[in-house]
Design an enzyme around this catalytic site. Structure first.
Site, PDB file in Angstrom:
ATOM      1  N   SER A 162       0.886  -1.082  -0.022  1.00 33.65           N
ATOM      2  CA  SER A 162       0.029   0.157  -0.164  1.00 33.65           C
ATOM      3  C   SER A 162       0.902   1.542   0.114  1.00 33.65           C
ATOM      4  O   SER A 162       2.231   1.073   0.378  1.00 33.65           O
ATOM      5  CB  SER A 162      -0.673   0.069   1.294  1.00 33.65           C
ATOM      6  OG  SER A 162      -1.373   1.325   1.268  1.00 33.65           O
ATOM      7  N   TYR A 215      -1.682  -0.095  10.934  1.00 34.15           N
ATOM      8  CA  TYR A 215      -1.789  -0.812   9.219  1.00 34.15           C
ATOM      9  C   TYR A 215      -0.640  -0.142   8.788  1.00 34.15           C
ATOM     10  O   TYR A 215      -0.150  -1.051   7.957  1.00 34.15           O
ATOM     11  CB  TYR A 215      -3.087   0.145   8.748  1.00 34.15           C
ATOM     12  CG  TYR A 215      -3.391  -0.390   7.144  1.00 34.15           C
ATOM     13  CD1 TYR A 215      -3.557  -1.658   7.190  1.00 34.15           C
ATOM     14  CD2 TYR A 215      -3.149   0.700   6.270  1.00 34.15           C
ATOM     15  CE1 TYR A 215      -3.714  -2.244   5.785  1.00 34.15           C
ATOM     16  CE2 TYR A 215      -3.556   0.233   4.939  1.00 34.15           C
ATOM     17  CZ  TYR A 215      -3.886  -1.191   4.566  1.00 34.15           C
ATOM     18  OH  TYR A 215      -3.860  -1.436   3.385  1.00 34.15           O
TER      19      TYR A 215
HETATM   20  N1  LIG Z   1      -8.986  -0.719  -0.358  1.00 40.02           N
HETATM   21  C1  LIG Z   1      -7.957   0.007  -0.305  1.00 40.02           C
HETATM   22  O1  LIG Z   1      -7.940   1.232  -0.277  1.00 40.02           O
HETATM   23  C2  LIG Z   1      -6.543  -0.543  -0.382  1.00 40.02           C
HETATM   24  C3  LIG Z   1      -5.371   0.343  -0.623  1.00 40.02           C
HETATM   25  C4  LIG Z   1      -4.046  -0.296  -0.530  1.00 40.02           C
HETATM   26  C5  LIG Z   1      -3.676  -1.738  -0.332  1.00 40.02           C
HETATM   27  N2  LIG Z   1      -4.866  -2.522  -0.061  1.00 40.02           N
HETATM   28  C6  LIG Z   1      -4.648  -3.642   0.260  1.00 40.02           C
HETATM   29  O2  LIG Z   1      -5.355  -4.549  -0.926  1.00 40.02           O
HETATM   30  C7  LIG Z   1      -5.519  -5.864  -0.250  1.00 40.02           C
HETATM   31  C8  LIG Z   1      -6.893  -6.228  -0.705  1.00 40.02           C
HETATM   32  O3  LIG Z   1      -7.829  -5.096  -0.202  1.00 40.02           O
HETATM   33  P1  LIG Z   1      -9.371  -5.065  -0.315  1.00 40.02           P
HETATM   34  O4  LIG Z   1      -9.642  -3.526  -0.361  1.00 40.02           O
HETATM   35  O5  LIG Z   1      -9.678  -5.758  -1.560  1.00 40.02           O
HETATM   36  O6  LIG Z   1     -10.078  -5.724   0.850  1.00 40.02           O
HETATM   37  P2  LIG Z   1     -11.128  -6.666   1.053  1.00 40.02           P
HETATM   38  O7  LIG Z   1     -12.204  -6.735   0.073  1.00 40.02           O
HETATM   39  O8  LIG Z   1     -11.479  -6.529   2.510  1.00 40.02           O
HETATM   40  O9  LIG Z   1     -10.302  -7.886   0.935  1.00 40.02           O
HETATM   41  C9  LIG Z   1      -9.427  -8.568   1.933  1.00 40.02           C
HETATM   42  C10 LIG Z   1      -9.218  -9.899   1.500  1.00 40.02           C
HETATM   43  O10 LIG Z   1      -8.377 -10.674   2.511  1.00 40.02           O
HETATM   44  C11 LIG Z   1      -9.080 -11.937   2.745  1.00 40.02           C
HETATM   45  N3  LIG Z   1      -8.668 -12.211   4.151  1.00 40.02           N
HETATM   46  C12 LIG Z   1      -8.341 -11.639   5.447  1.00 40.02           C
HETATM   47  N4  LIG Z   1      -7.967 -12.512   6.249  1.00 40.02           N
HETATM   48  C13 LIG Z   1      -7.759 -13.582   5.760  1.00 40.02           C
HETATM   49  C14 LIG Z   1      -7.016 -14.728   6.272  1.00 40.02           C
HETATM   50  N5  LIG Z   1      -6.461 -14.802   7.528  1.00 40.02           N
HETATM   51  N6  LIG Z   1      -6.760 -15.503   5.396  1.00 40.02           N
HETATM   52  C15 LIG Z   1      -7.073 -15.587   4.063  1.00 40.02           C
HETATM   53  N7  LIG Z   1      -7.585 -14.493   3.624  1.00 40.02           N
HETATM   54  C16 LIG Z   1      -7.906 -13.309   4.621  1.00 40.02           C
HETATM   55  C17 LIG Z   1     -10.582 -11.945   2.547  1.00 40.02           C
HETATM   56  O11 LIG Z   1     -11.241 -13.030   2.631  1.00 40.02           O
HETATM   57  P3  LIG Z   1     -11.738 -13.842   3.733  1.00 40.02           P
HETATM   58  O12 LIG Z   1     -12.477 -12.925   4.619  1.00 40.02           O
HETATM   59  O13 LIG Z   1     -12.798 -14.568   2.884  1.00 40.02           O
HETATM   60  O14 LIG Z   1     -10.812 -14.609   4.024  1.00 40.02           O
HETATM   61  C18 LIG Z   1     -10.583 -10.950   1.548  1.00 40.02           C
HETATM   62  O15 LIG Z   1     -10.783 -11.509   0.568  1.00 40.02           O
HETATM   63  C19 LIG Z   1      -5.103  -6.173   1.123  1.00 40.02           C
HETATM   64  O16 LIG Z   1      -4.102  -6.370   1.457  1.00 40.02           O
HETATM   65  C20 LIG Z   1      -5.233  -4.350   1.407  1.00 40.02           C
HETATM   66  O17 LIG Z   1      -4.569  -3.940   2.615  1.00 40.02           O
HETATM   67  C21 LIG Z   1      -6.262  -2.002  -0.119  1.00 40.02           C
END
Ligand SMILES: NC(=O)c1ccc[n+]([C@@H]2O[C@H](COP(=O)([O-])OP(=O)(O)OC[C@H]3O[C@@H](n4cnc5c(N)ncnc54)[C@H](OP(=O)(O)O)[C@@H]3O)[C@@H](O)[C@H]2O)c1
Length: 254
Positions: A139, A152
């Site tokens: 990120s 975070y």
């Molecule tokens: N959204 C943003 O603004 C943003 C910006 C920069 C970076 N990111 C990064 O991008 C990535 C995805 O974010 P997103 O926005 O798509 O969030 P999201 O929709 O909440 O997706 C998170 C994913 O991680 C999985 N997860 C959580 N705990 C887990 C575990 N213990 N084992 C396996 N899977 C797990 C969840 O699936 P289950 O609950 O089904 O396990 C879900 O599929 C993250 O690393 C986040 O930090 C996001």
């Protein structure tokens, strides 16, 4: 032979979009996350679109679960050439002085140790493919801190450290390491997880931002990096919406 890509956190948001996109690029995708029902829907959707994917229920905080993911990869229909470490997220927006140790622990376990565990388990297969790629979805929080983001940003800084260290350690071996650093991405669940289901707080993050990034934008970045010729290593790709010049500088219309 079809190359196999593993995407963690594929049940929602960026991971699901990446799984769809990589399947469209011709990979057989192993879609990994904890929620089996969501993965089953995704696999059906990918198949209907003419792609190939397999659901693998996996908790990246569990050694046994990640070992089972590696077993699934070993029996996948082709060489494992791509791992996208995407599972992760944020919990809380509290100052360091009052942040929950439990929230920090969760963020470290999923983002950092999850990436470590899955990378260690899949590295032999990636290397034996002769042309492996590891993508780490960190990120902009991986290089910038902000108030309330201590837990975070600490976790994302640690993921960034893994990417940099691993690239040095693997130099001379056929596995490249790519770090993708998105800024503000509007996904359905990221904010809900951060704010324990509080929809108003989750929505406020994006209030007045005309066009935040969407999951498909990040999937596009992953796909572009992963489909460059293998000698081309995009070390780090920082991507933000036009409205976000920096963590503290976001143009909002209201
Ligand atoms: N959204 C943003 O603004 C943003 C910006 C920069 C970076 N990111 C990064 O991008 C990535 C995805 O974010 P997103 O926005 O798509 O969030 P999201 O929709 O909440 O997706 C998170 C994913 O991680 C999985 N997860 C959580 N705990 C887990 C575990 N213990 N084992 C396996 N899977 C797990 C969840 O699936 P289950 O609950 O089904 O396990 C879900 O599929 C993250 O690393 C986040 O930090 C996001």
């Amino acid at each position: 032979m079809t190359s196999v890509a593993i995407v963690t956190g594929a049940s929602s948001g960026i991971g699901a979009a990446t799984a769809r996109r990589l399947a469209a690029e011709g990979f057989h995708v192993l879609a990994a996350a904890r929620r089996a029902d969501r993965l089953a829907e995704l696999v059906t959707e990918i198949a209907a679109a003419g792609g190939a994917a397999t659901a693998v229920t996996c908790d990246v905080t569990s050694d046994e679960s990640v070992a089972a993911l590696a077993d699934a990869a070993a029996s996948a229909p082709g060489p494992v050439t791509l791992l996208v470490n995407n599972a992760g997220g944020a919990r809380g927006l509290d100052p360091v002085e009052s942040g929950s140790v439990g929230d920090w622990q969760w963020m470290y376990d999923v983002n950092v140790l999850g990436t470590l565990r899955v990378t260690q388990a899949l590295l032999p297969a990636l290397e034996s493919s002769g042309a492996g790629t590891i993508v780490i979805v960190s990120s902009t929080a991986g290089f910038t801190v902000y108030e309330g983001g201590g837990g975070y940003t600490a976790a994302k800084h640690a993921q960034t450290a893994i990417a940099g260290t691993l690239r040095l350690e693997l130099c001379g071996r056929p596995v490249r390491v790519i770090e993708i650093d998105p800024g503000m991405v509007k996904t359905d669940e990221f904010g809900l997880v951060r704010f324990a289901g509080d929809e108003a707080k989750a929505a406020a993050t994006y209030a007045g931002v005309a066009e935040p990034l969407v999951a498909e934008d990040v999937a596009d970045c992953v796909a572009w990096c992963a489909t460059r010729p293998h000698h081309v290593n995009v070390d780090r790709l920082v991507v933000r919406p036009l409205a976000q010049a920096a963590q503290h500088k976001v143009h909002r219309t209201s």
